[in-house]
Design a protein around this motif. Structure first.
Motif, PDB file in Angstrom:
ATOM      1  N   UNK A   1      24.461  46.354  37.071  1.00 52.28           N
ATOM      2  CA  UNK A   1      25.711  45.662  36.751  1.00 52.28           C
ATOM      3  C   UNK A   1      26.868  46.077  37.662  1.00 52.28           C
ATOM      4  N   UNK A   2      26.561  46.754  38.753  1.00 52.70           N
ATOM      5  CA  UNK A   2      27.609  47.287  39.628  1.00 52.70           C
ATOM      6  C   UNK A   2      28.301  46.168  40.399  1.00 52.70           C
ATOM      7  N   UNK A   3      29.628  46.207  40.377  1.00 46.36           N
ATOM      8  CA  UNK A   3      30.417  45.292  41.201  1.00 46.36           C
ATOM      9  C   UNK A   3      30.578  45.928  42.562  1.00 46.36           C
ATOM     10  N   UNK A   4      30.382  45.164  43.590  1.00 45.77           N
ATOM     11  CA  UNK A   4      30.551  45.688  44.937  1.00 45.77           C
ATOM     12  C   UNK A   4      32.016  45.818  45.302  1.00 45.77           C
ATOM     13  N   UNK A   5      32.270  46.595  46.310  1.00 43.17           N
ATOM     14  CA  UNK A   5      33.624  46.760  46.829  1.00 43.17           C
ATOM     15  C   UNK A   5      33.666  46.087  48.193  1.00 43.17           C
ATOM     16  N   UNK A   6      34.521  45.091  48.306  1.00 43.87           N
ATOM     17  CA  UNK A   6      34.660  44.416  49.592  1.00 43.87           C
ATOM     18  C   UNK A   6      35.364  45.357  50.565  1.00 43.87           C
ATOM     19  N   UNK A   7      34.849  45.464  51.783  1.00 42.36           N
ATOM     20  CA  UNK A   7      35.464  46.370  52.755  1.00 42.36           C
ATOM     21  C   UNK A   7      36.938  46.052  53.046  1.00 42.36           C
ATOM     22  N   UNK A   8      37.282  44.770  53.088  1.00 41.24           N
ATOM     23  CA  UNK A   8      38.685  44.412  53.362  1.00 41.24           C
ATOM     24  C   UNK A   8      39.599  44.813  52.205  1.00 41.24           C
ATOM     25  N   UNK A   9      39.086  44.730  50.970  1.00 43.20           N
ATOM     26  CA  UNK A   9      39.896  45.144  49.828  1.00 43.20           C
ATOM     27  C   UNK A   9      40.158  46.654  49.884  1.00 43.20           C
ATOM     28  N   UNK A  10      39.121  47.410  50.226  1.00 46.24           N
ATOM     29  CA  UNK A  10      39.291  48.863  50.337  1.00 46.24           C
ATOM     30  C   UNK A  10      40.245  49.201  51.477  1.00 46.24           C
ATOM     31  N   UNK A  11      40.116  48.480  52.598  1.00 46.16           N
ATOM     32  CA  UNK A  11      41.005  48.731  53.739  1.00 46.16           C
ATOM     33  C   UNK A  11      42.450  48.405  53.378  1.00 46.16           C
ATOM     34  N   UNK A  12      42.663  47.312  52.665  1.00 48.33           N
ATOM     35  CA  UNK A  12      44.027  46.960  52.246  1.00 48.33           C
ATOM     36  C   UNK A  12      44.602  48.006  51.294  1.00 48.33           C
ATOM     37  N   UNK A  13      43.765  48.512  50.406  1.00 49.19           N
ATOM     38  CA  UNK A  13      44.224  49.543  49.469  1.00 49.19           C
ATOM     39  C   UNK A  13      44.643  50.794  50.231  1.00 49.19           C
ATOM     40  N   UNK A  14      43.860  51.178  51.229  1.00 42.87           N
ATOM     41  CA  UNK A  14      44.187  52.372  52.013  1.00 42.87           C
ATOM     42  C   UNK A  14      45.475  52.153  52.801  1.00 42.87           C
ATOM     43  N   UNK A  15      45.637  50.974  53.386  1.00 43.89           N
ATOM     44  CA  UNK A  15      46.867  50.681  54.145  1.00 43.89           C
ATOM     45  C   UNK A  15      48.073  50.708  53.211  1.00 43.89           C
ATOM     46  N   UNK A  16      47.932  50.145  52.013  1.00 44.75           N
ATOM     47  CA  UNK A  16      49.021  50.193  51.035  1.00 44.75           C
ATOM     48  C   UNK A  16      49.347  51.645  50.667  1.00 44.75           C
TER      49      UNK A  16
END
Length: 159
Positions: A71-86
């Motif tokens: 049931x694991x939801x994946x993490x989109x790489x762009x979402x993670x990158x945006x979070x890090x930039x924020x």
């Protein structure tokens, strides 16, 4: 993307603090002092909470993905990158704002016997603490999203 460096953040804090201290002393010599808004520590604390919640959410999703849960939801790489930039942008701004309120707070310490100045000094101190919270949350988020080092990318010394 480069990692946050504590030396850069500390340098920004120190430079902003010294400049703010000097400006506050000059402003005070002219008769008044700019106020520290009550909203400053609140906004910084909200940003710290958002960054921490994002980091915790991403960490649990990445852990579930690594453990290959069905049931694991994946993490989109762009979402993670945006979070890090924020997070990185928030940490840089928080270092500047905390330094600014820290410098003003130091000037306000000289007149704690005046109730309005005491309140302003408290708001300035809380702003510095909340700014440190933003920086800590941004570093935590950055660590959560950090990719494991690829063995092929590690430079070897040729001696």
């Amino acid at each position: 993307m480069k990692q946050l460096r504590l030396k850069v953040l500390a340098g920004l804090f120190a430079v902003a603090g010294v400049l703010s201290w000097g400006a506050a002393r000059l402003w005070e010599s002219l008769g008044t002092l700019p106020s520290v808004p009550l909203a400053a520590p609140i906004v910084l604390a909200v940003i710290a909470v958002v960054l921490t919640a994002t980091a915790l959410s991403l960490r649990s999703r990445l852990r579930a993905q690594r453990e290959r849960r069905p049931d694991a939801k994946g993490v989109e790489p762009m979402m993670a990158a945006r979070a890090v930039v924020f997070g990185q942008a928030s940490a840089l701004v928080a270092a500047l704002v905390s330094g600014m309120y820290g410098g003003t707070g130091v000037v306000l310490l000289a007149s704690l016997d005046i109730p309005a100045r005491r309140d302003q000094a408290i708001y300035a101190g809380l702003s510095v603490l909340a700014g440190i919270g933003v920086i800590a949350a941004a570093i935590f988020l950055e660590r959560v999203c950090k990719l494991p080092e690829d063995e092929d990318d590690v430079p070897t010394s040729s001696a």
